[in-house]
Design a protein around this motif. Structure first.
Motif, PDB file in Angstrom:
ATOM      1  N   GLY A 199       0.824  -1.205   0.000  1.00 28.96           N
ATOM      2  CA  GLY A 199       0.000   0.000   0.000  1.00 28.96           C
ATOM      3  C   GLY A 199       0.853   1.248   0.000  1.00 28.96           C
ATOM      4  N   ALA A 200       0.548   2.145  -0.922  1.00 24.01           N
ATOM      5  CA  ALA A 200       1.221   3.437  -1.008  1.00 24.01           C
ATOM      6  C   ALA A 200       0.140   4.497  -1.192  1.00 24.01           C
ATOM      7  CB  ALA A 200       2.195   3.452  -2.194  1.00 24.01           C
ATOM      8  N   LEU A 256      -0.862  -6.256   4.874  1.00 24.25           N
ATOM      9  CA  LEU A 256      -0.640  -4.937   4.286  1.00 24.25           C
ATOM     10  C   LEU A 256       0.762  -4.447   4.614  1.00 24.25           C
ATOM     11  CD1 LEU A 256      -1.639  -2.330   2.874  1.00 24.25           C
ATOM     12  CD2 LEU A 256      -2.493  -1.569   5.116  1.00 24.25           C
ATOM     13  N   MET A 257       1.520  -4.143   3.559  1.00 26.40           N
ATOM     14  CA  MET A 257       2.833  -3.512   3.704  1.00 26.40           C
ATOM     15  C   MET A 257       2.680  -2.063   3.282  1.00 26.40           C
ATOM     16  SD  MET A 257       5.155  -6.458   1.869  1.00 26.40           S
ATOM     17  CE  MET A 257       4.267  -6.231   0.325  1.00 26.40           C
ATOM     18  N   ILE A 258       3.093  -1.136   4.115  1.00 26.01           N
ATOM     19  CA  ILE A 258       2.909   0.285   3.821  1.00 26.01           C
ATOM     20  C   ILE A 258       4.230   0.887   3.367  1.00 26.01           C
ATOM     21  CG2 ILE A 258       2.244   2.528   4.758  1.00 26.01           C
ATOM     22  CD1 ILE A 258       0.427   1.012   6.711  1.00 26.01           C
ATOM     23  N   HIS A 259       4.193   1.530   2.215  1.00 26.44           N
ATOM     24  CA  HIS A 259       5.408   2.102   1.626  1.00 26.44           C
ATOM     25  C   HIS A 259       5.155   3.573   1.295  1.00 26.44           C
ATOM     26  CE1 HIS A 259       9.227   2.159  -0.507  1.00 26.44           C
ATOM     27  NE2 HIS A 259       8.620   2.741  -1.516  1.00 26.44           N
ATOM     28  N   GLY A 260       5.848   4.458   1.992  1.00 26.39           N
ATOM     29  CA  GLY A 260       5.733   5.888   1.709  1.00 26.39           C
ATOM     30  C   GLY A 260       4.485   6.497   2.335  1.00 26.39           C
ATOM     31  N   GLY A 261       4.490   7.813   2.451  1.00 23.93           N
ATOM     32  CA  GLY A 261       3.352   8.526   3.015  1.00 23.93           C
ATOM     33  C   GLY A 261       3.205   8.292   4.507  1.00 23.93           C
ATOM     34  N   ASP A 262       2.071   8.692   5.031  1.00 29.44           N
ATOM     35  CA  ASP A 262       1.777   8.531   6.452  1.00 29.44           C
ATOM     36  C   ASP A 262       1.231   7.125   6.689  1.00 29.44           C
ATOM     37  OD1 ASP A 262      -0.178   8.614   8.858  1.00 29.44           O
ATOM     38  OD2 ASP A 262       1.031  10.418   9.113  1.00 29.44           O
ATOM     39  N   GLU A 263       1.942   6.327   7.472  1.00 29.83           N
ATOM     40  CA  GLU A 263       1.566   4.931   7.670  1.00 29.83           C
ATOM     41  C   GLU A 263       0.184   4.792   8.297  1.00 29.83           C
ATOM     42  OE1 GLU A 263       4.466   2.601   9.671  1.00 29.83           O
ATOM     43  OE2 GLU A 263       6.084   3.094   8.273  1.00 29.83           O
ATOM     44  N   LYS A 264      -0.119   5.616   9.293  1.00 33.55           N
ATOM     45  CA  LYS A 264      -1.415   5.538   9.976  1.00 33.55           C
ATOM     46  C   LYS A 264      -2.558   5.862   9.018  1.00 33.55           C
ATOM     47  CE  LYS A 264       0.029   4.609  14.196  1.00 33.55           C
ATOM     48  NZ  LYS A 264      -0.310   3.320  14.868  1.00 33.55           N
ATOM     49  N   GLU A 265      -2.359   6.886   8.188  1.00 36.65           N
ATOM     50  CA  GLU A 265      -3.395   7.276   7.230  1.00 36.65           C
ATOM     51  C   GLU A 265      -3.622   6.182   6.193  1.00 36.65           C
ATOM     52  OE1 GLU A 265      -2.634  11.039   5.427  1.00 36.65           O
ATOM     53  OE2 GLU A 265      -2.737  12.162   7.314  1.00 36.65           O
ATOM     54  N   THR A 266      -2.531   5.618   5.673  1.00 33.00           N
ATOM     55  CA  THR A 266      -2.648   4.556   4.671  1.00 33.00           C
ATOM     56  C   THR A 266      -3.338   3.334   5.262  1.00 33.00           C
ATOM     57  OG1 THR A 266      -0.613   5.302   3.585  1.00 33.00           O
ATOM     58  CG2 THR A 266      -1.369   3.084   3.070  1.00 33.00           C
ATOM     59  N   GLU A 267      -2.991   2.975   6.482  1.00 29.18           N
ATOM     60  CA  GLU A 267      -3.623   1.836   7.148  1.00 29.18           C
ATOM     61  C   GLU A 267      -5.114   2.084   7.358  1.00 29.18           C
ATOM     62  OE1 GLU A 267      -3.581  -0.385  11.519  1.00 29.18           O
ATOM     63  OE2 GLU A 267      -1.914   0.918  10.954  1.00 29.18           O
ATOM     64  N   ALA A 268      -5.463   3.279   7.843  1.00 32.33           N
ATOM     65  CA  ALA A 268      -6.870   3.603   8.115  1.00 32.33           C
ATOM     66  C   ALA A 268      -7.698   3.587   6.830  1.00 32.33           C
ATOM     67  CB  ALA A 268      -6.967   4.971   8.793  1.00 32.33           C
ATOM     68  N   PHE A 270      -7.066   1.966   4.034  1.00 31.14           N
ATOM     69  CA  PHE A 270      -7.162   0.600   3.518  1.00 31.14           C
ATOM     70  C   PHE A 270      -8.228  -0.184   4.283  1.00 31.14           C
ATOM     71  CE2 PHE A 270      -5.863  -3.876   3.376  1.00 31.14           C
ATOM     72  CZ  PHE A 270      -5.731  -4.064   2.006  1.00 31.14           C
ATOM     73  N   LYS A 271      -8.183  -0.133   5.597  1.00 34.32           N
ATOM     74  CA  LYS A 271      -9.144  -0.875   6.405  1.00 34.32           C
ATOM     75  C   LYS A 271     -10.570  -0.357   6.209  1.00 34.32           C
ATOM     76  CE  LYS A 271      -6.153  -2.672  10.060  1.00 34.32           C
ATOM     77  NZ  LYS A 271      -5.861  -2.730  11.508  1.00 34.32           N
ATOM     78  N   LYS A 272     -10.697   0.944   6.015  1.00 37.12           N
ATOM     79  CA  LYS A 272     -12.019   1.531   5.777  1.00 37.12           C
ATOM     80  C   LYS A 272     -12.609   0.991   4.479  1.00 37.12           C
ATOM     81  CE  LYS A 272     -14.403   5.977   5.330  1.00 37.12           C
ATOM     82  NZ  LYS A 272     -14.230   7.468   5.291  1.00 37.12           N
ATOM     83  N   GLU A 273     -11.763   0.926   3.430  1.00 36.09           N
ATOM     84  CA  GLU A 273     -12.224   0.395   2.146  1.00 36.09           C
ATOM     85  C   GLU A 273     -12.631  -1.060   2.278  1.00 36.09           C
ATOM     86  OE1 GLU A 273     -10.610  -0.494  -2.393  1.00 36.09           O
ATOM     87  OE2 GLU A 273      -9.372   0.672  -1.013  1.00 36.09           O
ATOM     88  N   MET A 274     -11.852  -1.850   3.015  1.00 47.68           N
ATOM     89  CA  MET A 274     -12.158  -3.257   3.204  1.00 47.68           C
ATOM     90  C   MET A 274     -13.525  -3.440   3.878  1.00 47.68           C
ATOM     91  SD  MET A 274      -9.477  -5.004   2.040  1.00 47.68           S
ATOM     92  CE  MET A 274      -9.446  -3.719   0.774  1.00 47.68           C
ATOM     93  N   LYS A 275     -13.771  -2.653   4.901  1.00 48.40           N
ATOM     94  CA  LYS A 275     -14.976  -2.807   5.707  1.00 48.40           C
ATOM     95  C   LYS A 275     -16.231  -2.297   4.989  1.00 48.40           C
ATOM     96  CE  LYS A 275     -13.065  -4.390   9.573  1.00 48.40           C
ATOM     97  NZ  LYS A 275     -13.415  -5.720  10.140  1.00 48.40           N
ATOM     98  N   GLN A 276     -16.081  -1.259   4.171  1.00 46.55           N
ATOM     99  CA  GLN A 276     -17.243  -0.627   3.550  1.00 46.55           C
ATOM    100  C   GLN A 276     -17.595  -1.208   2.187  1.00 46.55           C
ATOM    101  OE1 GLN A 276     -16.506   3.607   3.521  1.00 46.55           O
ATOM    102  NE2 GLN A 276     -16.917   3.823   5.722  1.00 46.55           N
ATOM    103  N   VAL A 292      -3.728  -7.761   8.635  1.00 44.05           N
ATOM    104  CA  VAL A 292      -2.499  -7.590   9.414  1.00 44.05           C
ATOM    105  C   VAL A 292      -1.600  -6.552   8.743  1.00 44.05           C
ATOM    106  CG1 VAL A 292      -0.454  -8.735  10.340  1.00 44.05           C
ATOM    107  CG2 VAL A 292      -2.625  -9.999  10.151  1.00 44.05           C
ATOM    108  N   VAL A 293      -1.251  -5.523   9.497  1.00 47.09           N
ATOM    109  CA  VAL A 293      -0.291  -4.529   9.002  1.00 47.09           C
ATOM    110  C   VAL A 293       1.106  -5.006   9.386  1.00 47.09           C
ATOM    111  CG1 VAL A 293       0.469  -2.136   9.068  1.00 47.09           C
ATOM    112  CG2 VAL A 293      -1.968  -2.669   9.237  1.00 47.09           C
TER     113      VAL A 293
END
Length: 323
Positions: A199-200, A256-268, A270-276, A292-293
Motif C-alpha cells: 500500500g502506497a 498490508l505492507m505500507i510504503h511511503g506517506g503517512d503509515e497511519k493514514e494509509t492503514e486507516a 485501507f481498512k475503511k475500504e475493506m470494511k465498507q 495484518v499490518v
C-alpha cells in the motif's frame, strides 16, 4: 639485374622481420601492462546488477544507501561512514553517528563527496541510473538488491567480498539456510490463503511470489491468491489489484505492507475500504478481521540480515489464522 633483385628481397625480408619483432615486443608490453593492472586491482567483484567493479585496495570508508546493506555490513563486522536519511531506531549502534546522505531516490551528492568514501553500496533497482553521478564525486559504486531469500544470500556474499569477509558471509548464509529449513519444517502442510498488499498513497498492489515478501509468505506457509496475476510493466514483482479474482479466491488473511506517506493514514484508508466494500466484506479475511499490518522494517523493503525475524513474524501470523 639479379643483384638488384637480391638486394630488394633482402631489404623486404629485413623489414618484415623488424615488423614481426615490433609486434612481438608490443604484445609482450601489452601483456605486462595487463598483468600490472590486474596486480594493482586488489579486489574485483561482480555486483548484483551484473557490473564488474574493481578496487586497488579493500574499501575502508563505505556509504550504505539501504538499511539492508547497512545491517549486513555490520553483521559481517564492517562499519560505514555514511547512511541513508532515516529514523535511527533501527540503525546499528555503531552506525548512528554515520553521516546521512539522503535516500536511494533522493541523493545528496555534496555530502557523499565530502566523506571521501572508497565505496558506496546502493540499490540495483533504483540507483543504476545514478552510478555516473555517484562515481563522479569519488567512490566506486556497488549495486545490490533482493527479490527473494536466495537473493539476500547473494547480497551477503557480494558484501562479504567487498569487505574481505568471505568466511563470515558464508557463516551468515548458512544461518539463513538453517532458518528457512526450520520454518519450512514447522509450517509443513500449511496452505493459508493469503493476499499480500503493498500500500502506497493513492495506490495498492498485490505482491507476487517473485517478490521478496511473496517468497517469505510462501516459505512461511501462505498460499498467495495473486500468484497467477500479471506483474505491472515497471514493477514486475507486483500486480494491479483485481478485486473480482481476489474475492473469488477468498483470502483467509490480508497482509498490508505500507510504503511511503503517512503509515497511519494509509492503514486507516485501507481498512475503511475493506470494511465498507461489499465485495471485500464477503471474504473470510475481512469477516474474521484478519487484516495484518506488517512492520515496515521487515516487509515492503529488504530486511537484509533480519530475514530470520521476517520469517518468524509471517509464520506466527499464518498460525493465528490456521488455529
Amino acid at each position: 639485374m639479379k643483384k638488384v633483385n637480391i638486394l630488394v628481397l633482402s631489404i623486404a625480408t629485413a623489414l618484415i622481420l623488424a615488423s614481426c619483432g615490433n609486434d612481438t615486443a608490443n604484445n609482450t608490453k601489452n601483456e605486462a601492462v595487463e598483468k600490472q593492472n590486474k596486480t594493482q586491482a586488489a579486489l574485483e567483484l561482480k555486483d548484483m546488477a551484473g557490473r564488474d567493479v574493481s578496487f586497488d585496495k579493500i574499501p575502508e570508508r563505505i556509504i550504505a544507501l539501504t538499511n539492508a546493506d547497512m545491517n549486513i555490513i555490520y553483521a559481517l563486522g564492517g562499519t560505514i561512514v555514511g547512511r541513508q536519511t532515516t529514523d535511527a531506531s533501527g540503525v546499528p549502534a555503531g552506525a548512528k553517528d554515520a553521516t546521512e546522505v539522503g535516500n536511494t531516490h533522493d541523493l545528496n551528492l555534496e555530502k557523499i563527496a565530502s566523506l571521501g568514501a572508497d565505496a558506496i553500496v546502493a540499490s540495483s533497482e533504483q540507483n543504476l541510473k545514478d552510478v555516473p553521478a555517484m562515481e563522479g564525486v569519488g567512490p566506486k559504486v556497488v549495486l545490490t538488491g533482493a527479490n527473494s531469500i536466495d537473493d539476500i544470500k547473494k547480497q551477503t556474499a557480494v558484501l562479504g567480498e567487498l569487505l574481505g569477509k568471505e568466511d563470515k558471509a558464508k557463516e551468515l548464509q548458512a544461518n539463513i539456510d538453517k532458518k528457512v529449513a526450520a520454518i519450512k519444517e514447522q509450517q509443513k502442510g500449511k496452505k493459508v490463503r493469503s493476499l499480500l498488499v503493498l500500500g502506497a498513497p493513492g495506490s495498492n498492489y498485490a505482491a507476487l511470489p517473485s517478490s521478496l515478501s511473496g517468497d517469505v509468505l510462501e516459505t512461511a506457509g501462505g498460499e498467495n491468491v495473486a500468484k497467477d496475476f500479471k506483474g505491472v510493466e515497471n514493477f514486475p514483482q507486483y500486480a494491479s489489484m483485481n478485486v473480482e479474482k481476489i474475492v473469488a479466491a477468498d483470502p483467509e488473511v490480508i497482509f498490508l505492507m505500507i510504503h511511503g506517506g503517512d503509515e497511519k493514514e494509509t492503514e486507516a484508508a485501507f481498512k475503511k475500504e475493506m470494511k465498507q466494500n461489499d465485495a471485500w466484506n464477503s471474504t473470510s479475511a475481512v469477516k474474521n478481521d484478519h487484516i495484518v499490518v506488517l512492520p515496515a522494517e521487515l516487509f515492503g523493503t529488504n530486511p537484509g540480515i533480519k530475514i530470520d525475524e521476517a520469517l518468524d513474524y509471517m509464520a506466527d501470523e499464518i498460525n493465528k489464522v490456521d488455529n
